[in-house]
Scaffold this motif. Structure first.
Motif, PDB file in Angstrom:
ATOM      1  N   LYS A  66       0.830  -1.205   0.000  1.00 48.46           N
ATOM      2  CA  LYS A  66       0.000   0.000   0.000  1.00 48.46           C
ATOM      3  C   LYS A  66       0.868   1.260   0.000  1.00 48.46           C
ATOM      4  O   LYS A  66       0.498   2.290  -0.540  1.00 48.46           O
ATOM      5  CB  LYS A  66      -0.897   0.005   1.251  1.00 48.46           C
ATOM      6  N   PHE A  67       2.055   1.144   0.626  1.00 51.39           N
ATOM      7  CA  PHE A  67       2.947   2.303   0.727  1.00 51.39           C
ATOM      8  C   PHE A  67       3.739   2.518  -0.566  1.00 51.39           C
ATOM      9  O   PHE A  67       3.766   3.619  -1.119  1.00 51.39           O
ATOM     10  CB  PHE A  67       3.902   2.114   1.915  1.00 51.39           C
ATOM     11  N   GLN A  68       4.424   1.474  -1.022  1.00 56.95           N
ATOM     12  CA  GLN A  68       5.405   1.661  -2.100  1.00 56.95           C
ATOM     13  C   GLN A  68       5.261   0.645  -3.237  1.00 56.95           C
ATOM     14  O   GLN A  68       6.186   0.427  -4.001  1.00 56.95           O
ATOM     15  CB  GLN A  68       6.810   1.573  -1.500  1.00 56.95           C
ATOM     16  N   GLY A  69       4.068   0.021  -3.338  1.00 61.06           N
ATOM     17  CA  GLY A  69       3.838  -0.893  -4.458  1.00 61.06           C
ATOM     18  C   GLY A  69       3.674  -0.102  -5.757  1.00 61.06           C
ATOM     19  O   GLY A  69       3.496   1.118  -5.711  1.00 61.06           O
ATOM     20  N   PRO A  70       3.726  -0.771  -6.907  1.00 58.86           N
ATOM     21  CA  PRO A  70       3.558  -0.054  -8.176  1.00 58.86           C
ATOM     22  C   PRO A  70       2.210   0.667  -8.222  1.00 58.86           C
ATOM     23  O   PRO A  70       1.204   0.119  -7.786  1.00 58.86           O
ATOM     24  CB  PRO A  70       3.602  -1.183  -9.228  1.00 58.86           C
ATOM     25  N   GLY A  71       2.209   1.912  -8.703  1.00 58.13           N
ATOM     26  CA  GLY A  71       0.969   2.674  -8.876  1.00 58.13           C
ATOM     27  C   GLY A  71       0.419   3.322  -7.612  1.00 58.13           C
ATOM     28  O   GLY A  71      -0.613   3.983  -7.650  1.00 58.13           O
ATOM     29  N   THR A  72       1.108   3.179  -6.475  1.00 57.73           N
ATOM     30  CA  THR A  72       0.635   3.811  -5.231  1.00 57.73           C
ATOM     31  C   THR A  72       0.924   5.318  -5.266  1.00 57.73           C
ATOM     32  O   THR A  72       1.791   5.761  -6.028  1.00 57.73           O
ATOM     33  CB  THR A  72       1.355   3.209  -4.010  1.00 57.73           C
ATOM     34  N   PRO A  73       0.186   6.108  -4.442  1.00 54.72           N
ATOM     35  CA  PRO A  73       0.442   7.562  -4.435  1.00 54.72           C
ATOM     36  C   PRO A  73       1.919   7.900  -4.188  1.00 54.72           C
ATOM     37  O   PRO A  73       2.471   8.774  -4.856  1.00 54.72           O
ATOM     38  CB  PRO A  73      -0.433   8.066  -3.288  1.00 54.72           C
ATOM     39  N   TRP A  74       2.570   7.213  -3.235  1.00 54.00           N
ATOM     40  CA  TRP A  74       3.987   7.516  -2.964  1.00 54.00           C
ATOM     41  C   TRP A  74       4.804   7.372  -4.248  1.00 54.00           C
ATOM     42  O   TRP A  74       5.620   8.232  -4.568  1.00 54.00           O
ATOM     43  CB  TRP A  74       4.553   6.582  -1.883  1.00 54.00           C
TER      44      TRP A  74
ATOM     45  N   ARG B  21       3.723   7.397  -7.467  1.00 54.64           N
ATOM     46  CA  ARG B  21       3.329   8.376  -8.500  1.00 54.64           C
ATOM     47  C   ARG B  21       3.996   9.721  -8.247  1.00 54.64           C
ATOM     48  O   ARG B  21       4.564  10.339  -9.134  1.00 54.64           O
ATOM     49  CB  ARG B  21       1.813   8.557  -8.503  1.00 54.64           C
ATOM     50  N   TRP B  22       3.933  10.184  -6.977  1.00 58.45           N
ATOM     51  CA  TRP B  22       4.531  11.487  -6.661  1.00 58.45           C
ATOM     52  C   TRP B  22       6.046  11.426  -6.698  1.00 58.45           C
ATOM     53  O   TRP B  22       6.700  12.421  -7.008  1.00 58.45           O
ATOM     54  CB  TRP B  22       4.028  12.007  -5.303  1.00 58.45           C
ATOM     55  N   HIS B  23       6.604  10.275  -6.397  1.00 58.32           N
ATOM     56  CA  HIS B  23       8.051  10.120  -6.496  1.00 58.32           C
ATOM     57  C   HIS B  23       8.499  10.262  -7.953  1.00 58.32           C
ATOM     58  O   HIS B  23       9.475  10.962  -8.251  1.00 58.32           O
ATOM     59  CB  HIS B  23       8.500   8.775  -5.923  1.00 58.32           C
ATOM     60  N   THR B  24       7.769   9.598  -8.866  1.00 60.69           N
ATOM     61  CA  THR B  24       8.097   9.707 -10.289  1.00 60.69           C
ATOM     62  C   THR B  24       7.951  11.159 -10.738  1.00 60.69           C
ATOM     63  O   THR B  24       8.789  11.677 -11.479  1.00 60.69           O
ATOM     64  CB  THR B  24       7.174   8.781 -11.115  1.00 60.69           C
ATOM     65  N   PHE B  25       6.889  11.815 -10.251  1.00 49.82           N
ATOM     66  CA  PHE B  25       6.652  13.209 -10.605  1.00 49.82           C
ATOM     67  C   PHE B  25       7.832  14.101 -10.181  1.00 49.82           C
ATOM     68  O   PHE B  25       8.364  14.875 -10.967  1.00 49.82           O
ATOM     69  CB  PHE B  25       5.350  13.679  -9.937  1.00 49.82           C
ATOM     70  N   ARG B  26       8.278  13.945  -8.911  1.00 48.93           N
ATOM     71  CA  ARG B  26       9.361  14.827  -8.429  1.00 48.93           C
ATOM     72  C   ARG B  26      10.678  14.513  -9.127  1.00 48.93           C
ATOM     73  O   ARG B  26      11.488  15.404  -9.369  1.00 48.93           O
ATOM     74  CB  ARG B  26       9.507  14.762  -6.906  1.00 48.93           C
ATOM     75  N   THR B  27      10.889  13.216  -9.453  1.00 47.95           N
ATOM     76  CA  THR B  27      12.124  12.842 -10.158  1.00 47.95           C
ATOM     77  C   THR B  27      12.160  13.513 -11.535  1.00 47.95           C
ATOM     78  O   THR B  27      13.167  14.104 -11.925  1.00 47.95           O
ATOM     79  CB  THR B  27      12.211  11.303 -10.314  1.00 47.95           C
ATOM     80  N   LEU B  28      11.030  13.428 -12.258  1.00 46.22           N
ATOM     81  CA  LEU B  28      10.970  14.042 -13.589  1.00 46.22           C
ATOM     82  C   LEU B  28      11.095  15.564 -13.491  1.00 46.22           C
ATOM     83  O   LEU B  28      11.803  16.184 -14.295  1.00 46.22           O
ATOM     84  CB  LEU B  28       9.673  13.654 -14.310  1.00 46.22           C
ATOM     85  N   ALA B  29      10.439  16.177 -12.494  1.00 44.70           N
ATOM     86  CA  ALA B  29      10.531  17.633 -12.313  1.00 44.70           C
ATOM     87  C   ALA B  29      11.989  18.040 -12.102  1.00 44.70           C
ATOM     88  O   ALA B  29      12.470  19.019 -12.682  1.00 44.70           O
ATOM     89  CB  ALA B  29       9.672  18.080 -11.136  1.00 44.70           C
ATOM     90  N   ALA B  30      12.717  17.261 -11.275  1.00 55.18           N
ATOM     91  CA  ALA B  30      14.115  17.586 -10.990  1.00 55.18           C
ATOM     92  C   ALA B  30      14.986  17.408 -12.241  1.00 55.18           C
ATOM     93  O   ALA B  30      15.884  18.222 -12.502  1.00 55.18           O
ATOM     94  CB  ALA B  30      14.637  16.706  -9.856  1.00 55.18           C
ATOM     95  N   ILE B  31      14.720  16.359 -13.027  1.00 61.55           N
ATOM     96  CA  ILE B  31      15.516  16.135 -14.246  1.00 61.55           C
ATOM     97  C   ILE B  31      15.264  17.261 -15.253  1.00 61.55           C
ATOM     98  O   ILE B  31      16.205  17.804 -15.841  1.00 61.55           O
ATOM     99  CB  ILE B  31      15.200  14.749 -14.871  1.00 61.55           C
ATOM    100  N   VAL B  32      13.987  17.653 -15.412  1.00 60.22           N
ATOM    101  CA  VAL B  32      13.672  18.728 -16.359  1.00 60.22           C
ATOM    102  C   VAL B  32      14.294  20.044 -15.879  1.00 60.22           C
ATOM    103  O   VAL B  32      14.883  20.786 -16.672  1.00 60.22           O
ATOM    104  CB  VAL B  32      12.140  18.861 -16.568  1.00 60.22           C
ATOM    105  N   ALA B  33      14.215  20.328 -14.572  1.00 61.46           N
ATOM    106  CA  ALA B  33      14.809  21.564 -14.033  1.00 61.46           C
ATOM    107  C   ALA B  33      16.316  21.592 -14.310  1.00 61.46           C
ATOM    108  O   ALA B  33      16.857  22.618 -14.735  1.00 61.46           O
ATOM    109  CB  ALA B  33      14.538  21.678 -12.533  1.00 61.46           C
ATOM    110  N   THR B  34      16.998  20.464 -14.090  1.00 55.34           N
ATOM    111  CA  THR B  34      18.444  20.396 -14.332  1.00 55.34           C
ATOM    112  C   THR B  34      18.742  20.648 -15.812  1.00 55.34           C
ATOM    113  O   THR B  34      19.663  21.392 -16.156  1.00 55.34           O
ATOM    114  CB  THR B  34      19.000  19.006 -13.943  1.00 55.34           C
ATOM    115  N   THR B  35      17.956  19.996 -16.678  1.00 57.18           N
ATOM    116  CA  THR B  35      18.175  20.143 -18.120  1.00 57.18           C
ATOM    117  C   THR B  35      17.995  21.612 -18.529  1.00 57.18           C
ATOM    118  O   THR B  35      18.787  22.156 -19.294  1.00 57.18           O
ATOM    119  CB  THR B  35      17.186  19.251 -18.906  1.00 57.18           C
TER     120      THR B  35
END
Lengths: 173, 161
Positions: free
Chosen positions: B129-137, B139-153
């Motif tokens: 429920k915490f960290q399985g595929p598709g859980t809120p944690w 989804r938001w983790h993927t979101f912040r990772t992509l935001a950080a990569i785009v910001a760096t680029t």
């Protein structure tokens, strides 16, 4: 975006991701793992070493070792940038890629061959001692090398910005 | 090298380190934790969440919140200005904002469990429920990772332009 800028951007972003990955080990994973029992430490480290061998990590890790020399070669006509990029290439290839291949991977292989089931508690403790210290020290070296590589590559780009921005400021002044 | 450049180089490097740190969770740490037993997964994630709060991490995480807006101000009126604002917003809202309002509350919820007292069945349910595929944690983790990569680029392309 021409081929020069594209290779340079690609090499830098991939280097940044590697730098941050090794940095994550240094500041979060290693400190958290220090608290584990020898048995759990070895299980967890074996799990990470096998999980990390996936196409995304591998292409992002091997990528800069190929793209850095290309990006450097393409900038051979710009002396300041070329020198900075050459240093960045060497830092990544020797300090990150080389150190990982020559030091961390052999330690990982040694750990992967170790069977927890058929070992005594003393052997498990000895294995952890033989692995943890050296692996952590080499991780500091590859993390530092990749952070400096990232710094140098951003600096290399600034070397053109400095001419550009002072020119645009003179224009606006 | 002047002050503007130092701000940009350090800001860009720290943004890149944040991006790579989150990428490490996606590409190595979470897949490894999923391979462990439920109790081990929960105990490890709890320990990581405690240990990660240290000055070096906080520098790479909060540093860009100061340096990227400062870079945008320093390049005011120049073509790079708008891009630096976008990079700053991506880091401040997409990385730090998302972490504080989405991931940290879930981490705090996880911290309430005593992993050593959970049954294997309960632990397995909690970790899925915490960290399985598709859980809120996740989804938001993927979101912040992509935001950080785009910001760096973006910061890097600003330097190149």
């Amino acid at each position: 975006m021409n081929i020069k800028k594209t290779t340079l951007t690609l090499a830098t972003i991939m280097t940044g991701l590697n730098a941050g990955l090794f940095f994550a080990f240094h500041i979060a994973i290693i400190p958290a793992f220090k608290t584990l029992s020898d048995h759990t430490y070895i299980t967890s480290m074996q799990a990470i070493n096998s999980a990390i061998l996936n196409p995304v990590f591998l292409s992002n890790f091997i990528g800069p070792a190929i793209v850095w020399p290309i990006a450097t070669y393409l900038h051979r006509g710009e002396p300041t940038r070329f020198k900075l990029l050459l240093a960045a290439s060497l830092l990544f290839i020797i300090g990150t890629f080389g150190v990982t291949s020559a030091a961390n991977v052999p330690l990982n292989d040694m750990l992967a061959q170790f069977s927890l089931q058929s070992s005594t508690p003393q052997q498990i403790t000895a294995m952890r001692t033989a692995f943890e210290g050296p692996w952590n020290n080499w991780n500091v070296i590859r993390t530092t090398a990749s952070i400096f590589c990232l710094l140098l590559s951003i600096l290399a780009c600034i070397s053109s910005l400095s001419a550009h921005s002072s020119a645009s400021r003179q224009k606006s002044a | 090298m002047n002050f503007d450049h130092i701000v940009l180089v350090i800001g860009g490097t720290l943004t890149g380190l944040s991006a790579g740190l989150f990428y490490a969770f996606s590409v190595a740490i979470i897949p490894a934790l999923r391979g462990l037993k439920g109790i081990g997964h929960i105990a490890m994630m709890q320990e990581i969440n405690v240990k990660i709060v240290n000055p070096v991490f906080l520098l790479s995480y909060f540093g860009p919140c100061l340096l990227l807006p400062l870079a945008a101000i320093l390049y005011w009126g120049q073509p790079q200005w708008g891009w630096l604002v976008i990079a700053a917003v991506l880091h401040i809202i997409g990385v730090v904002g998302v972490t504080h309002t989405r991931n940290i509350p879930l981490n705090d919820q996880l911290a309430t469990y005593d992993a050593s007292r959970l049954s294997e069945v309960d632990a397995d349910q909690i970790r899925k429920k915490f960290q399985g595929p598709g859980t809120p944690w996740m989804r938001w983790h993927t979101f912040r990772t992509l935001a950080a990569i785009v910001a760096t680029t973006i910061v890097f392309i600003v330097c190149l332009s």
